[in-house]
Each structure stands twice: as structure tokens, then as C-alpha cells.
Write an enzyme that holds these catalytic residues in place. Structure first.
Site, short mmCIF file in Angstrom:
data_model
loop_
_atom_site.label_atom_id
_atom_site.label_comp_id
_atom_site.label_asym_id
_atom_site.label_seq_id
_atom_site.Cartn_x
_atom_site.Cartn_y
_atom_site.Cartn_z
N TYR A 88 0.84 -1.19 0.00
CA TYR A 88 0.00 0.00 0.00
C TYR A 88 0.88 1.25 0.00
O TYR A 88 0.61 2.23 -0.69
CB TYR A 88 -0.93 0.01 1.22
CG TYR A 88 -1.87 -1.17 1.24
CD1 TYR A 88 -3.05 -1.15 0.51
CD2 TYR A 88 -1.58 -2.30 1.99
CE1 TYR A 88 -3.92 -2.24 0.52
CE2 TYR A 88 -2.44 -3.40 2.01
CZ TYR A 88 -3.60 -3.36 1.28
OH TYR A 88 -4.45 -4.43 1.28
N ASN A 116 -12.23 -1.78 -4.35
CA ASN A 116 -12.14 -2.14 -5.77
C ASN A 116 -13.38 -2.96 -6.14
O ASN A 116 -13.59 -4.04 -5.59
CB ASN A 116 -10.86 -2.96 -5.99
CG ASN A 116 -10.81 -3.63 -7.34
OD1 ASN A 116 -11.47 -3.23 -8.29
ND2 ASN A 116 -10.00 -4.68 -7.43
N CYS A 124 -6.40 -6.41 -6.90
CA CYS A 124 -6.16 -5.88 -5.56
C CYS A 124 -5.54 -6.94 -4.64
O CYS A 124 -4.93 -6.60 -3.63
CB CYS A 124 -7.45 -5.31 -4.96
SG CYS A 124 -8.86 -6.41 -5.03
N HIS A 125 -5.66 -8.21 -5.01
CA HIS A 125 -5.07 -9.28 -4.20
C HIS A 125 -3.55 -9.24 -4.23
O HIS A 125 -2.90 -9.89 -3.42
CB HIS A 125 -5.59 -10.66 -4.66
CG HIS A 125 -5.29 -10.96 -6.09
ND1 HIS A 125 -6.10 -10.51 -7.12
CD2 HIS A 125 -4.30 -11.68 -6.67
CE1 HIS A 125 -5.60 -10.93 -8.27
NE2 HIS A 125 -4.51 -11.64 -8.02
N GLU A 151 -1.19 -17.63 -9.27
CA GLU A 151 -0.34 -16.81 -10.13
C GLU A 151 1.15 -17.14 -9.97
O GLU A 151 1.98 -16.58 -10.68
CB GLU A 151 -0.55 -15.33 -9.81
CG GLU A 151 -1.94 -14.85 -10.17
CD GLU A 151 -2.14 -13.37 -9.90
OE1 GLU A 151 -1.17 -12.67 -9.54
OE2 GLU A 151 -3.29 -12.91 -10.06
#
Length: 167
Positions: A88, A116, A124-125, A151
């Protein structure tokens, strides 16, 4: 279970069942409507993603509803590559730099990230707390971990927070 929302031509929402802020950017009542081309395109995108592919965000017409600041944060989320994470604070630094500002609040960025409306596709993850804390995912920390694992992200430096807002 995923819920998609559209303005008729663009994808305006994608929420996990039980997600915090579910549907909060939709004005009026949602009604079920099958057959929209954008839903077929989103389903195809998600099928490829969950099969381990890396579809481009630009393949879909997205129209998340939010103010200028949130839009800027969501655009920045789309720049985070598959399998990578950022913080962040790092997003706050980049937003400040792009806006010629001295600084920006990581908490303000966290609020935008948390709201989001197009989860998974606007990734956003891929945002974690300073030091690697897996905090703040409106879909829940277990879902965040599963998406990052899918991912191929390196989770060895990441950890579950002892307390948080989205556990």
C-alpha cells in the site's frame, strides 16, 4: 461463487460471495441478466485465468465506479504483474509522485484498494502490507492466498496478520 455486474456494455463489478462491500458501487437494484456479451467475455477471461493463464486486463471493457483518486489507484493495480506483489505504501508513493505531491497516505490507498469493485481482474489481491502482511483483502485472506498461489507468487516472505480488518 462470483457475481458480475455490468452497465450494459462494460464490466462494472466482480465480487466473491460474501465479499466485503459487495455491490456497493451499484446504484439501484441489481437484476439477473444473462446473455450480455461482456459477461461472456468476462467468463472466458476468468476461465483462462483460473486455468493458469495470464489474460490481459485490457481484453475487457471495464467501468469501475469511483472517484478520481480511487480510479487512479485502480489503474495502478492493473500495472502489478502476475505473480508479483506490492505494498500500500509503494502505491501511495507512486500516486504522490505522479501527482507531484510530497506524500500520500497508505491508509487512503488501502481504502481505495479495499473498495475495488472488480476483484480478481483489477488485481487488488496483489497488494500486501509493509513487511509482507497478507492484510486487507475484502474477499478474505484465504482467497487472497489462493489467487497469489495460482499466479505463482513467492509467498515465503508473506505472513498472516494476527489482527486485521478483512480476516
Amino acid at each position: 461463487m462470483l457475481t458480475l455486474a455490468s452497465d450494459g456494455g462494460n464490466l462494472a463489478g466482480l465480487w466473491l460471495e460474501g465479499q466485503k462491500y459487495f455491490g456497493d458501487t451499484v446504484s439501484g437494484n441489481m437484476e439477473e441478466r444473462d446473455g450480455l456479451p461482456v459477461f461472456a467475455a468476462a467468463k472466458d477471461w476468468l476461465d483462462r485465468y483460473f486455468a493458469g493463464g495470464k489474460p490481459r486486463i485490457s481484453e475487457l471493457p471495464l467501468a469501475p465506479v469511483g472517484g478520481e483518486f480511487r480510479q487512479a489507484v485502480w489503474r495502478m493495480l492493473c500495472e502489478i504483474p502476475y505473480g508479483e506483489v506490492t505494498t500500500y505504501g509503494e502505491i501511495a508513493r507512486k500516486i504522490a509522485m505522479r501527482g507531484n505531491k510530497k506524500g500520500m497516505s497508505a491508509q487512503a490507498v488501502g481504502g481505495a484498494v479495499g473498495h475495488n469493485p472488480i476483484s480478481i481482474i483489477i488485481p487488488c489481491h496483489r497488494v500486501v502490507g509493509t513487511g509482507g502482511s497478507l492484510t486487507g483483502y475484502a474477499g478474505g485472506i484465504p482467497a487472497k492466498i489462493r489467487l497469489l498461489e495460482l499466479e505463482g507468487a513467492d509467498l515465503t516472505r508473506l505472513f498472516m496478520p494476527k489482527k486485521g480488518t478483512a480476516l
